[in-house]
Design a protein around this motif. Structure first.
Motif: not given
Length: 476
Positions: A240-244
């Motif tokens: 869930v972190q820093n999804i492109p």
């Protein structure tokens, strides 16, 4: 030991499952009932609705979950989740059909409990077609066959999973850091082929299944549940972190890869063999339908969410198991090792099911004083067989798709609708119900044929080489 006990006394109907290992299979996996051992109502050791829900979740959430991001890639970022949702709805409907037919024969034959194989056998006996009635006993044998294929298929997948994850951890050991957010290209330290890792695990697997009373493994099995749960939380935490930016991902993938999606998806949803033992063990079985719907809704939400998040996070670099895409830092390397420990001990639980079906067949045909030798010999041969099959198909994504297409589609989609027709046709069925059942079985059969053929073709002539480089983003 007699093969007759597999018929009505101690036969346990489990089709999938990374099921609750903390209870010993000497009492049934997850303390589930054996055919004829428990009455449907009033047992002192019955499970509550909450315990049943937990068991249902555990029996459906396993290694198949980790392969769903690649499955979504094979279908498309839009088509994949929608298809997962549809397959989930159909799979739950087939579970409900199986429970309904089992109830029908329990009341009709005055039996406290019938398992999956019994239900199919009685369904064929109720068929209006005389040939099916005369060969009804093949119904149980067919279920046993697909059950064996499914469970031994799980064991093959465990060999590939362990080899891939340990190989990656060892090869990246020199470059592993404490920084889990730095996207750096990792230079792998070449080690032995993954198939040699499988052979390395082989003697340990053989020793593990030599423990015939799995009560002795209860502590390790509980550890397996804990490690896999912690690992899953950490995987979600990273995805869930820093999804492109997902704009470059195709909404609908090529139709050529869709059958691979189907095999993986139906593999993940194939927990139908657990529903009858779970329902029979409940203190109040009338609540089981609600528990089934709630539990499978949670399972479907987990499947869809991890499939979407994993594909969004890693894009085209997603691998057969999302653990292989985790960052090269000690935290996430430990996640791979923790999940692998859980998978290692779960192997014995998955192996227990086909062993209980196959071993008595050979023991009953040998001298009594050689019973232990025959038992251990058959166990050794079966473990070696799963290792050999894993070596022949060392790609995790293709093994999952093949097992799903071949056996999971039969148990979860093809058999239940046909069972409903044979059970109720003589008593009168609406044409709509018959058409609905026929369509579901046709869907399962088409998935079975196309998925199996495409997977085998991909094995013989791979369209693209699998990705072995660890990447922590879709844009490394």
């Amino acid at each position: 030991m007699s093969t007759q006990r597999l018929r009505d006394e101690d036969y346990r109907d489990y089709s999938s499952t990374d099921a609750s290992p903390e209870d010993s299979p000497s009492e049934g996996l997850n303390n589930f009932p054996s055919s004829g051992s428990y009455m449907r109502f009033g047992e002192s050791n019955s499970t509550t609705w909450f315990q049943t829900l937990i068991h249902l979740l555990k029996s459906n959430i396993g290694t198949g979950l980790l392969g769903l991001p690649l499955a979504v890639k094979n279908a498309g970022i839009l088509m994949g989740p929608l298809s997962l949702l549809v397959i989930g709805l159909v799979a739950v409907h087939c579970m409900r059909i199986l429970v309904k037919c089992a109830h029908h024969f329990c009341y009709r034959l005055n039996k406290p409990f019938v398992d999956y194989g019994d239900t199919v056998m009685y369904g064929l006996e109720a068929s209006p077609i005389s040939w099916l009635r005369n060969h009804a006993h093949w119904g149980r044998r067919m279920v046993d066959f697909f059950l064996i294929v499914t469970q031994l298929g799980f064991c093959c997948i465990y060999f590939v999973f362990l080899a891939d994850n340990f190989k990656q951890v060892i090869e990246m050991a020199n470059g592993t850091t404490n920084n889990c957010h730095n996207n750096e290209t990792v230079i792998l330290t070449p080690t032995m082929d993954s198939r040699l890792y499988m052979l390395t695990f082989l003697p340990f697997m053989v020793l593990l299944v030599f423990v015939r009373n799995l009560r002795a493994l209860s502590i390790f099995s509980l550890l397996a549940n804990i490690t896999m749960a912690v690992s899953l939380v950490m995987i979600y935490q990273f995805t869930v972190q820093n999804i492109p930016d997902p704009s470059h991902l195709p909404l609908v993938a090529s139709w050529k890869t869709y059958p691979l999606f189907f095999g993986t998806a139906i593999f993940a949803f194939e927990g139908i063999g657990m529903v009858l033992p779970l329902e029979n063990k409940m203190k109040d079985p009338k609540k089981f339908s609600l528990i089934l719907y709630v539990g499978m809704a949670i399972v479907t939400a987990l499947y869809v969410s991890l499939g979407i998040l994993g594909y969004l996070q890693f894009g085209a670099n997603i691998q057969g198991s999302i653990t292989l895409n985790l960052p090269n830092c000690w935290l996430y390397q430990s996640v791979k090792l923790l999940y692998s420990v859980g998978i290692f001990f779960t192997y014995a639980l998955q192996f227990y099911v086909p062993a209980e079906i196959i071993i008595p067949f050979f023991v009953a045909r040998g001298p009594e004083h050689c019973e232990l030798v025959i038992d251990l010999s058959v166990r050794t041969v079966l473990v070696c067989l799963t290792c050999i099959l894993a070596i022949l198909i060392p790609r995790l994504d293709l093994v999952i798709s093949l097992v799903g297409s071949v056996s999971s589609s039969a148990l979860a989609l093809i058999i239940p609708p046909l069972l409903e027709i044979t059970t109720y046709y003589s008593e009168g069925m609406s044409p709509i119900t018959i058409v609905k059942d026929a369509l579901i079985s046709i869907l399962g059969f088409v998935g079975f044929v196309v998925g199996t053929c495409l997977t085998l073709y991909e094995l013989i002539q791979p369209s693209s080489a699998p990705i072995f480089i660890n990447s922590t983003s879709a844009f490394v």
